[in-house]
Design an enzyme around this catalytic site. Sequence first.
Site, PDB file in Angstrom:
ATOM      1  N   ASN A 153       3.091  29.759  49.102  1.00  0.00           N
ATOM      2  CA  ASN A 153       3.706  29.984  47.804  1.00  0.00           C
ATOM      3  C   ASN A 153       5.008  29.198  47.660  1.00  0.00           C
ATOM      4  O   ASN A 153       5.699  28.921  48.632  1.00  0.00           O
ATOM      5  CB  ASN A 153       3.979  31.477  47.606  1.00  0.00           C
ATOM      6  N   VAL A 154       5.339  28.898  46.411  1.00  0.00           N
ATOM      7  CA  VAL A 154       6.536  28.100  46.112  1.00  0.00           C
ATOM      8  C   VAL A 154       7.536  28.906  45.292  1.00  0.00           C
ATOM      9  O   VAL A 154       8.429  28.341  44.665  1.00  0.00           O
ATOM     10  CB  VAL A 154       6.148  26.804  45.350  1.00  0.00           C
ATOM     11  N   ASP A 155       7.402  30.244  45.314  1.00  0.00           N
ATOM     12  CA  ASP A 155       8.185  31.108  44.429  1.00  0.00           C
ATOM     13  C   ASP A 155       9.459  31.671  45.043  1.00  0.00           C
ATOM     14  O   ASP A 155      10.227  32.363  44.365  1.00  0.00           O
ATOM     15  CB  ASP A 155       7.318  32.265  43.926  1.00  0.00           C
ATOM     16  N   HIS A 170       4.132  24.547  51.230  1.00  0.00           N
ATOM     17  CA  HIS A 170       4.006  23.679  50.056  1.00  0.00           C
ATOM     18  C   HIS A 170       5.333  23.480  49.325  1.00  0.00           C
ATOM     19  O   HIS A 170       5.348  23.036  48.179  1.00  0.00           O
ATOM     20  CB  HIS A 170       2.955  24.254  49.092  1.00  0.00           C
ATOM     21  N   CYS A 178      14.568  13.967  44.353  1.00  0.00           N
ATOM     22  CA  CYS A 178      14.478  12.638  43.749  1.00  0.00           C
ATOM     23  C   CYS A 178      13.419  11.839  44.492  1.00  0.00           C
ATOM     24  O   CYS A 178      13.471  11.719  45.722  1.00  0.00           O
ATOM     25  CB  CYS A 178      15.815  11.910  43.816  1.00  0.00           C
ATOM     26  N   CYS A 232      20.954   8.084  41.906  1.00  0.00           N
ATOM     27  CA  CYS A 232      20.372   6.734  41.845  1.00  0.00           C
ATOM     28  C   CYS A 232      19.615   6.440  40.548  1.00  0.00           C
ATOM     29  O   CYS A 232      19.137   5.312  40.364  1.00  0.00           O
ATOM     30  CB  CYS A 232      19.430   6.521  43.029  1.00  0.00           C
ATOM     31  N   GLY A 269      -3.326  37.684  51.132  1.00  0.00           N
ATOM     32  CA  GLY A 269      -3.367  37.187  49.761  1.00  0.00           C
ATOM     33  C   GLY A 269      -3.725  35.732  49.616  1.00  0.00           C
ATOM     34  O   GLY A 269      -3.170  35.029  48.765  1.00  0.00           O
ATOM     35  N   ILE A 296      -8.072  40.300  48.156  1.00  0.00           N
ATOM     36  CA  ILE A 296      -9.062  40.812  47.208  1.00  0.00           C
ATOM     37  C   ILE A 296     -10.055  39.692  46.909  1.00  0.00           C
ATOM     38  O   ILE A 296      -9.687  38.668  46.351  1.00  0.00           O
ATOM     39  CB  ILE A 296      -8.400  41.305  45.918  1.00  0.00           C
ATOM     40  N   CYS A 313      -2.085  43.871  48.403  1.00  0.00           N
ATOM     41  CA  CYS A 313      -1.141  43.659  49.507  1.00  0.00           C
ATOM     42  C   CYS A 313       0.003  44.668  49.453  1.00  0.00           C
ATOM     43  O   CYS A 313       0.392  45.236  50.472  1.00  0.00           O
ATOM     44  CB  CYS A 313      -0.580  42.242  49.448  1.00  0.00           C
TER      45      CYS A 313
END
Length: 323
Positions: A153-155, A170, A178, A232, A269, A296, A313
């Site tokens: 997850n990226v949260d 991830h 940049c 830049c 999950g 699930i 979960c």
Amino acid sequence: MKCPQSCERMKMSFGLTFKSAKGHWIANPSWQCSKASIGLFVPASPPLDPEKVKELQRFITLSKRLLVMTGAGISTESGIPDYRSEKVGLYARTDRRPIQHGDFVRSAPIRQRYWARNFVGWPQFSSHQPNPAHWALSTWEKLGKLYWLVTQNVDALHTKAGSRRLTELHGCMHRVLCLDCGEQTPRGVLQERFQVLNPTWSAEAYGLAPDGDVFLSEEQVRSFQVPSCVQCGGHLKPDVVFFGDTVNPDKVDFVHKRVKEADSLLVVGSSLQVYSSYRFILTAQEKKLPIAILNIGPTRSDDLACLKLNSRCGELLPLIDPR
């Protein structure tokens, strides 16, 4: 009006209006709440099976160096949609698909569309909070049960819950990178730059997607201004692995080492459909580690698991005693 935390269900159809000059969300009257259900983006699951709970407790008790791998299914109970859940995931609700890395890098209009949608979605996405599953895993770490945590997850919800022995496989939406010089900046800083560049821009979005994305029309996107890197002048991208990109090899090697050092692996999950996570299951199998899966619906590795649980979960993990 913001939906109170006690409201645990929203109707599938709602609109969100964002005005950059004022910097706040307004939910229209179709955003309605009810306490009748756990969450809008959580798929249906059977009642908890006491025997299965005992089996997971036994699995955790026997584990001395537990590695946990989490996916989008742990965050749906925090109100963040996923891609693959039956009936409620993005793929089931719409014909839209996530942005591809190559398209983002090559196309200025695609970058403009992505950032306009992300700008609108960010205030809500960044305000999501950990649910009982995130807090349970953080507690396991503090008590010495959890050896390492790997999340797809990226949260940033694991970080918000206090997890420190953590690899964000991830990346994280709370950082911006940049593409030219590699400079990293906090996503909140970029939001302020968006507001300065777009003082009169406004948009109304209908529908949420995973990872802070919302749905906007092409007409709304056309006038949105995107800033460049302050160092830049290069193109900015969230510090995440888009579909079609690959995980940094050093990070992959690091996680492989943590798997080999573990004595058991728990998946929480995740359907394990993407190879970036599935490969670590294969490593665990090669090391003959016991594997348990809490998710699930079916996963890519059900046949490799000694225990499979189809439960929420946040409902199950707090019941487990990590000591």
